[in-house]
Design a protein around this motif. Structure first.
Motif, PDB file in Angstrom:
ATOM      1  N   ARG A  88       0.890  -1.033   0.104  1.00 30.65           N
ATOM      2  CA  ARG A  88       0.027   0.006  -0.112  1.00 30.65           C
ATOM      3  C   ARG A  88       0.809   1.186  -0.073  1.00 30.65           C
ATOM      4  O   ARG A  88       0.799   2.208   0.958  1.00 30.65           O
ATOM      5  CB  ARG A  88      -0.889   0.003   1.088  1.00 30.65           C
ATOM      6  N   VAL A  89       1.821   1.466  -0.879  1.00 32.61           N
ATOM      7  CA  VAL A  89       2.560   2.602  -1.236  1.00 32.61           C
ATOM      8  C   VAL A  89       2.323   3.082  -2.565  1.00 32.61           C
ATOM      9  O   VAL A  89       2.000   2.421  -3.522  1.00 32.61           O
ATOM     10  CB  VAL A  89       3.951   2.456  -0.856  1.00 32.61           C
ATOM     11  N   PRO A  90       2.516   4.522  -2.745  1.00 30.72           N
ATOM     12  CA  PRO A  90       2.361   4.831  -4.123  1.00 30.72           C
ATOM     13  C   PRO A  90       3.437   4.429  -5.206  1.00 30.72           C
ATOM     14  O   PRO A  90       2.995   4.345  -6.322  1.00 30.72           O
ATOM     15  CB  PRO A  90       2.249   6.534  -4.059  1.00 30.72           C
ATOM     16  N   GLU A  91       4.635   4.484  -4.659  1.00 31.15           N
ATOM     17  CA  GLU A  91       5.658   4.095  -5.560  1.00 31.15           C
ATOM     18  C   GLU A  91       7.069   3.029  -4.850  1.00 31.15           C
ATOM     19  O   GLU A  91       6.666   3.410  -3.752  1.00 31.15           O
ATOM     20  CB  GLU A  91       6.360   5.220  -6.350  1.00 31.15           C
ATOM     21  N   VAL A  92       7.485   2.387  -5.769  1.00 27.71           N
ATOM     22  CA  VAL A  92       8.297   1.296  -5.210  1.00 27.71           C
ATOM     23  C   VAL A  92       9.742   1.416  -5.873  1.00 27.71           C
ATOM     24  O   VAL A  92       9.538   1.702  -7.186  1.00 27.71           O
ATOM     25  CB  VAL A  92       7.759   0.058  -5.126  1.00 27.71           C
ATOM     26  N   ARG A  93      10.770   0.664  -5.400  1.00 30.73           N
ATOM     27  CA  ARG A  93      11.738   0.713  -6.031  1.00 30.73           C
ATOM     28  C   ARG A  93      11.888  -0.844  -6.591  1.00 30.73           C
ATOM     29  O   ARG A  93      11.895  -1.691  -5.706  1.00 30.73           O
ATOM     30  CB  ARG A  93      13.082   0.785  -5.139  1.00 30.73           C
ATOM     31  N   LEU A  94      11.750  -1.099  -7.712  1.00 30.14           N
ATOM     32  CA  LEU A  94      11.489  -2.341  -8.422  1.00 30.14           C
ATOM     33  C   LEU A  94      12.808  -3.077  -8.782  1.00 30.14           C
ATOM     34  O   LEU A  94      13.588  -2.571  -9.493  1.00 30.14           O
ATOM     35  CB  LEU A  94      10.655  -2.327  -9.625  1.00 30.14           C
ATOM     36  N   VAL A  95      13.075  -4.474  -8.296  1.00 32.59           N
ATOM     37  CA  VAL A  95      13.933  -5.102  -8.845  1.00 32.59           C
ATOM     38  C   VAL A  95      13.447  -6.195  -9.478  1.00 32.59           C
ATOM     39  O   VAL A  95      12.406  -6.842  -9.363  1.00 32.59           O
ATOM     40  CB  VAL A  95      14.848  -5.900  -7.711  1.00 32.59           C
ATOM     41  N   GLY A  96      14.008  -6.605 -10.994  1.00 34.43           N
ATOM     42  CA  GLY A  96      13.638  -7.562 -11.843  1.00 34.43           C
ATOM     43  C   GLY A  96      13.731  -8.968 -11.213  1.00 34.43           C
ATOM     44  O   GLY A  96      14.209  -9.422 -10.537  1.00 34.43           O
ATOM     45  N   PRO A  97      13.231 -10.060 -11.932  1.00 34.51           N
ATOM     46  CA  PRO A  97      13.076 -11.558 -11.607  1.00 34.51           C
ATOM     47  C   PRO A  97      14.622 -12.079 -11.527  1.00 34.51           C
ATOM     48  O   PRO A  97      14.934 -12.795 -10.864  1.00 34.51           O
ATOM     49  CB  PRO A  97      12.366 -12.249 -12.594  1.00 34.51           C
ATOM     50  N   ASN A  98      15.576 -11.151 -12.507  1.00 36.73           N
ATOM     51  CA  ASN A  98      17.065 -11.868 -12.361  1.00 36.73           C
ATOM     52  C   ASN A  98      17.999 -11.116 -11.851  1.00 36.73           C
ATOM     53  O   ASN A  98      18.928 -11.137 -11.814  1.00 36.73           O
ATOM     54  CB  ASN A  98      17.517 -11.955 -14.013  1.00 36.73           C
ATOM     55  N   GLY A  99      17.498 -10.099 -10.757  1.00 34.84           N
ATOM     56  CA  GLY A  99      18.082  -9.000  -9.877  1.00 34.84           C
ATOM     57  C   GLY A  99      18.354  -7.912 -10.368  1.00 34.84           C
ATOM     58  O   GLY A  99      18.943  -7.139  -9.899  1.00 34.84           O
ATOM     59  N   GLU A 100      18.060  -7.595 -11.582  1.00 31.46           N
ATOM     60  CA  GLU A 100      18.435  -6.309 -12.317  1.00 31.46           C
ATOM     61  C   GLU A 100      17.470  -5.432 -11.824  1.00 31.46           C
ATOM     62  O   GLU A 100      16.354  -5.472 -11.463  1.00 31.46           O
ATOM     63  CB  GLU A 100      18.150  -6.291 -14.048  1.00 31.46           C
ATOM     64  N   GLN A 101      18.218  -4.158 -11.634  1.00 28.10           N
ATOM     65  CA  GLN A 101      17.523  -2.714 -11.076  1.00 28.10           C
ATOM     66  C   GLN A 101      16.526  -2.396 -12.257  1.00 28.10           C
ATOM     67  O   GLN A 101      16.910  -1.788 -13.398  1.00 28.10           O
ATOM     68  CB  GLN A 101      18.378  -1.901 -10.633  1.00 28.10           C
ATOM     69  N   VAL A 102      15.256  -2.124 -11.839  1.00 29.18           N
ATOM     70  CA  VAL A 102      14.353  -1.670 -12.927  1.00 29.18           C
ATOM     71  C   VAL A 102      14.284   0.050 -12.671  1.00 29.18           C
ATOM     72  O   VAL A 102      13.981   0.701 -13.553  1.00 29.18           O
ATOM     73  CB  VAL A 102      12.938  -2.356 -12.983  1.00 29.18           C
ATOM     74  N   GLY A 103      14.162   0.313 -11.402  1.00 26.66           N
ATOM     75  CA  GLY A 103      14.111   1.690 -11.053  1.00 26.66           C
ATOM     76  C   GLY A 103      13.067   1.864 -10.174  1.00 26.66           C
ATOM     77  O   GLY A 103      12.130   1.094  -9.504  1.00 26.66           O
ATOM     78  N   ILE A 104      12.556   3.212  -9.795  1.00 30.40           N
ATOM     79  CA  ILE A 104      11.431   3.521  -9.089  1.00 30.40           C
ATOM     80  C   ILE A 104      10.354   3.749 -10.012  1.00 30.40           C
ATOM     81  O   ILE A 104      10.253   4.478 -10.847  1.00 30.40           O
ATOM     82  CB  ILE A 104      11.882   4.839  -8.316  1.00 30.40           C
ATOM     83  N   VAL A 105       9.304   2.924  -9.733  1.00 34.82           N
ATOM     84  CA  VAL A 105       8.018   3.000 -10.397  1.00 34.82           C
ATOM     85  C   VAL A 105       6.968   3.097  -9.584  1.00 34.82           C
ATOM     86  O   VAL A 105       6.973   2.820  -8.595  1.00 34.82           O
ATOM     87  CB  VAL A 105       8.152   1.599 -11.424  1.00 34.82           C
ATOM     88  N   ARG A 106       5.704   3.294 -10.377  1.00 33.31           N
ATOM     89  CA  ARG A 106       4.321   3.635  -9.633  1.00 33.31           C
ATOM     90  C   ARG A 106       4.062   2.165  -9.328  1.00 33.31           C
ATOM     91  O   ARG A 106       4.224   1.146  -9.935  1.00 33.31           O
ATOM     92  CB  ARG A 106       3.391   4.261 -10.398  1.00 33.31           C
ATOM     93  N   ILE A 107       3.069   1.819  -8.358  1.00 33.12           N
ATOM     94  CA  ILE A 107       2.817   0.543  -7.772  1.00 33.12           C
ATOM     95  C   ILE A 107       1.638  -0.103  -8.830  1.00 33.12           C
ATOM     96  O   ILE A 107       1.939  -1.472  -9.138  1.00 33.12           O
ATOM     97  CB  ILE A 107       2.037   0.689  -6.446  1.00 33.12           C
ATOM     98  N   GLU A 108       0.956   0.638  -9.394  1.00 32.82           N
ATOM     99  CA  GLU A 108       0.100   0.220 -10.667  1.00 32.82           C
ATOM    100  C   GLU A 108       1.091  -0.743 -11.733  1.00 32.82           C
ATOM    101  O   GLU A 108       0.736  -1.755 -12.304  1.00 32.82           O
ATOM    102  CB  GLU A 108      -0.713   1.296 -10.992  1.00 32.82           C
ATOM    103  N   ASP A 109       2.146   0.202 -11.906  1.00 27.77           N
ATOM    104  CA  ASP A 109       2.757  -0.325 -13.160  1.00 27.77           C
ATOM    105  C   ASP A 109       3.640  -1.545 -12.744  1.00 27.77           C
ATOM    106  O   ASP A 109       4.013  -2.443 -13.339  1.00 27.77           O
ATOM    107  CB  ASP A 109       4.001   0.821 -13.580  1.00 27.77           C
ATOM    108  N   ALA A 110       4.166  -1.735 -11.413  1.00 28.87           N
ATOM    109  CA  ALA A 110       4.939  -2.807 -10.807  1.00 28.87           C
ATOM    110  C   ALA A 110       4.078  -3.961 -11.021  1.00 28.87           C
ATOM    111  O   ALA A 110       4.348  -5.098 -11.476  1.00 28.87           O
ATOM    112  CB  ALA A 110       5.553  -2.426  -9.469  1.00 28.87           C
ATOM    113  N   LEU A 111       2.767  -3.782 -10.480  1.00 23.37           N
ATOM    114  CA  LEU A 111       1.725  -4.849 -10.285  1.00 23.37           C
ATOM    115  C   LEU A 111       1.519  -5.341 -11.836  1.00 23.37           C
ATOM    116  O   LEU A 111       1.350  -6.571 -12.002  1.00 23.37           O
ATOM    117  CB  LEU A 111       0.422  -4.515  -9.845  1.00 23.37           C
TER     118      LEU A 111
END
Length: 186
Positions: free
Chosen positions: A12-35
Protein backbone atom coordinates in the motif's frame (compact mmCIF):
# COMPACT_ATOMS: atom_id res chain seq x y z
CA UNK A 1 3.22 -6.78 12.48
CA UNK A 2 3.58 -10.19 10.84
CA UNK A 3 6.92 -11.62 9.73
CA UNK A 4 5.46 -12.48 6.30
CA UNK A 5 6.44 -10.25 3.38
CA UNK A 6 3.64 -8.25 1.79
CA UNK A 7 2.84 -9.34 -1.75
CA UNK A 8 0.89 -7.99 -4.73
CA UNK A 9 -2.22 -6.00 -3.67
CA UNK A 10 -1.19 -5.92 0.01
CA UNK A 11 1.57 -3.39 -0.81
CA UNK A 12 0.00 0.00 0.00
CA UNK A 13 2.52 2.64 -1.13
CA UNK A 14 2.31 4.97 -4.16
CA UNK A 15 5.69 3.96 -5.64
CA UNK A 16 8.36 1.29 -5.12
CA UNK A 17 11.96 0.59 -6.12
CA UNK A 18 11.56 -2.40 -8.42
CA UNK A 19 14.04 -5.26 -8.87
CA UNK A 20 13.49 -7.59 -11.82
CA UNK A 21 13.22 -11.39 -11.66
CA UNK A 22 16.94 -11.84 -12.44
CA UNK A 23 18.10 -9.25 -9.89
CA UNK A 24 18.39 -6.34 -12.33
CA UNK A 25 17.40 -2.85 -11.16
CA UNK A 26 14.29 -1.55 -12.93
CA UNK A 27 14.11 1.70 -10.95
CA UNK A 28 11.46 3.62 -9.04
CA UNK A 29 8.03 2.91 -10.55
CA UNK A 30 4.40 3.49 -9.58
CA UNK A 31 2.78 0.55 -7.77
CA UNK A 32 0.22 0.10 -10.58
CA UNK A 33 3.01 -0.31 -13.17
CA UNK A 34 4.88 -2.74 -10.91
CA UNK A 35 1.76 -4.87 -10.41
CA UNK A 36 1.12 -4.85 -14.18
CA UNK A 37 4.72 -5.97 -14.88
CA UNK A 38 4.35 -8.78 -12.32
CA UNK A 39 1.08 -9.92 -13.88
CA UNK A 40 2.56 -9.91 -17.41
CA UNK A 41 5.53 -11.99 -16.24
CA UNK A 42 3.17 -14.32 -14.28
CA UNK A 43 5.14 -13.59 -11.09
CA UNK A 44 4.38 -12.00 -7.72
CA UNK A 45 5.42 -8.55 -6.56
CA UNK A 46 7.10 -9.18 -3.17
CA UNK A 47 8.17 -6.44 -0.74
CA UNK A 48 11.73 -7.38 0.29
CA UNK A 49 12.78 -4.19 2.15
CA UNK A 50 9.68 -2.51 3.63
CA UNK A 51 11.66 0.03 5.71
CA UNK A 52 13.53 1.54 2.75
CA UNK A 53 12.27 4.80 1.18
CA UNK A 54 10.69 3.94 -1.22
CA UNK A 55 10.17 0.24 -0.28
CA UNK A 56 12.10 -2.28 -2.39
CA UNK A 57 9.98 -4.86 -4.22
CA UNK A 58 11.09 -7.79 -6.36
CA UNK A 59 9.38 -9.76 -9.10
CA UNK A 60 9.52 -13.45 -8.10
CA UNK A 61 7.53 -16.65 -7.72
CA UNK A 62 6.47 -16.25 -4.06
CA UNK A 63 5.55 -19.92 -3.54
CA UNK A 64 8.98 -21.03 -4.76
CA UNK A 65 10.65 -18.38 -2.59
CA UNK A 66 8.81 -19.55 0.55
CA UNK A 67 9.66 -23.19 -0.18
CA UNK A 68 13.36 -22.45 -0.69
CA UNK A 69 13.58 -20.34 2.47
CA UNK A 70 11.91 -23.15 4.47
CA UNK A 71 14.45 -25.62 3.02
CA UNK A 72 17.35 -23.32 4.03
CA UNK A 73 15.96 -22.99 7.56
CA UNK A 74 15.60 -26.78 7.86
CA UNK A 75 19.16 -27.31 6.59
CA UNK A 76 20.59 -24.79 9.06
CA UNK A 77 18.77 -26.53 11.93
CA UNK A 78 20.20 -29.88 10.81
CA UNK A 79 23.76 -28.51 10.88
CA UNK A 80 23.34 -27.03 14.36
CA UNK A 81 25.48 -28.53 17.09
CA UNK A 82 23.66 -29.16 20.34
CA UNK A 83 25.77 -28.46 23.41
CA UNK A 84 25.06 -30.93 26.18
CA UNK A 85 26.19 -30.26 29.74
CA UNK A 86 26.65 -33.37 31.86
CA UNK A 87 26.97 -33.08 35.62
CA UNK A 88 29.21 -34.94 38.04
CA UNK A 89 28.80 -34.45 41.80
CA UNK A 90 31.60 -34.99 44.31
CA UNK A 91 32.11 -34.57 48.05
CA UNK A 92 35.25 -33.04 49.65
CA UNK A 93 36.08 -36.23 51.62
CA UNK A 94 36.01 -38.65 48.67
CA UNK A 95 37.62 -42.07 48.73
CA UNK A 96 40.41 -42.59 46.13
CA UNK A 97 38.46 -45.37 44.39
CA UNK A 98 35.29 -43.26 44.22
CA UNK A 99 37.34 -40.38 42.83
CA UNK A 100 38.70 -42.63 40.06
CA UNK A 101 35.17 -43.77 39.20
CA UNK A 102 33.92 -40.17 38.98
CA UNK A 103 37.00 -39.18 36.97
CA UNK A 104 36.31 -42.00 34.48
CA UNK A 105 32.78 -40.65 34.00
CA UNK A 106 34.15 -37.13 33.37
CA UNK A 107 36.66 -38.55 30.87
CA UNK A 108 33.86 -40.42 29.07
CA UNK A 109 31.72 -37.25 28.87
CA UNK A 110 34.61 -35.19 27.50
CA UNK A 111 35.47 -37.89 24.93
CA UNK A 112 31.87 -37.77 23.71
CA UNK A 113 32.28 -34.03 23.14
CA UNK A 114 30.06 -32.88 26.03
CA UNK A 115 30.77 -30.19 28.59
CA UNK A 116 30.95 -31.34 32.20
CA UNK A 117 29.74 -29.37 35.22
CA UNK A 118 31.58 -30.67 38.27
CA UNK A 119 29.87 -29.86 41.57
CA UNK A 120 31.37 -30.35 45.02
CA UNK A 121 28.70 -30.46 47.72
CA UNK A 122 29.69 -29.27 51.21
CA UNK A 123 27.80 -30.32 54.35
CA UNK A 124 28.02 -28.94 57.87
CA UNK A 125 31.55 -28.04 58.93
CA UNK A 126 32.92 -28.86 55.48
CA UNK A 127 31.71 -25.41 54.43
CA UNK A 128 34.41 -23.80 56.53
CA UNK A 129 37.10 -25.55 54.38
CA UNK A 130 36.36 -24.56 50.76
CA UNK A 131 40.04 -24.97 49.89
CA UNK A 132 39.56 -28.77 50.10
CA UNK A 133 36.96 -28.58 47.34
CA UNK A 134 39.10 -26.18 45.32
CA UNK A 135 42.10 -28.54 45.48
CA UNK A 136 39.90 -31.49 44.48
CA UNK A 137 38.56 -29.61 41.44
CA UNK A 138 42.07 -28.54 40.42
CA UNK A 139 43.27 -32.14 40.75
CA UNK A 140 40.41 -33.34 38.55
CA UNK A 141 41.14 -30.61 35.97
CA UNK A 142 44.82 -31.63 35.91
CA UNK A 143 43.91 -35.32 35.54
CA UNK A 144 41.72 -34.66 32.46
CA UNK A 145 43.87 -31.85 30.99
CA UNK A 146 44.62 -33.83 27.80
CA UNK A 147 40.86 -34.13 27.07
CA UNK A 148 39.42 -30.84 28.25
CA UNK A 149 40.02 -27.36 29.56
CA UNK A 150 38.49 -25.37 32.40
CA UNK A 151 35.76 -23.24 30.89
CA UNK A 152 34.70 -21.63 34.16
CA UNK A 153 37.03 -21.78 37.14
CA UNK A 154 35.84 -23.13 40.52
CA UNK A 155 33.35 -20.79 42.19
CA UNK A 156 31.67 -21.11 45.58
CA UNK A 157 27.86 -21.07 45.21
CA UNK A 158 26.28 -21.41 48.65
CA UNK A 159 26.88 -24.99 49.83
CA UNK A 160 28.34 -26.01 46.46
CA UNK A 161 31.49 -25.27 44.50
CA UNK A 162 31.07 -25.45 40.73
CA UNK A 163 33.52 -25.77 37.83
CA UNK A 164 32.76 -26.36 34.14
CA UNK A 165 35.08 -28.39 31.90
CA UNK A 166 34.82 -28.24 28.11
CA UNK A 167 36.39 -30.59 25.57
CA UNK A 168 39.28 -29.24 23.50
CA UNK A 169 38.14 -27.43 20.34
CA UNK A 170 40.09 -29.62 17.92
CA UNK A 171 39.12 -32.92 19.61
CA UNK A 172 36.69 -35.07 17.65
CA UNK A 173 33.93 -36.66 19.74
CA UNK A 174 34.37 -40.40 19.97
CA UNK A 175 31.33 -42.45 19.02
CA UNK A 176 30.86 -45.84 20.62
CA UNK A 177 32.41 -48.38 18.29
CA UNK A 178 30.45 -51.55 17.63
CA UNK A 179 32.35 -54.76 17.34
CA UNK A 180 32.08 -56.25 13.85
CA UNK A 181 30.19 -59.53 13.56
CA UNK A 182 32.40 -62.57 12.85
CA UNK A 183 32.53 -63.50 9.19
CA UNK A 184 30.70 -66.82 8.64
CA UNK A 185 32.99 -67.68 5.69
CA UNK A 186 36.02 -68.06 8.00
Amino acid sequence: MSSESRINDRIRVPEVRLVGPNGEQVGIVRIEDALRLAQEAELDLVEVAPTARPPVCKLMDYGKYKYESAQKARESRRNQVLTVIKEQKLRPKIDPHDYETKKRAVVRFLEQGNKVKVTIMFRGREQSRPELGYRLLQRLADDVAELGVIESSPKQDGRNMIMVLAPHKNAKPKVKATTPAPDPAE
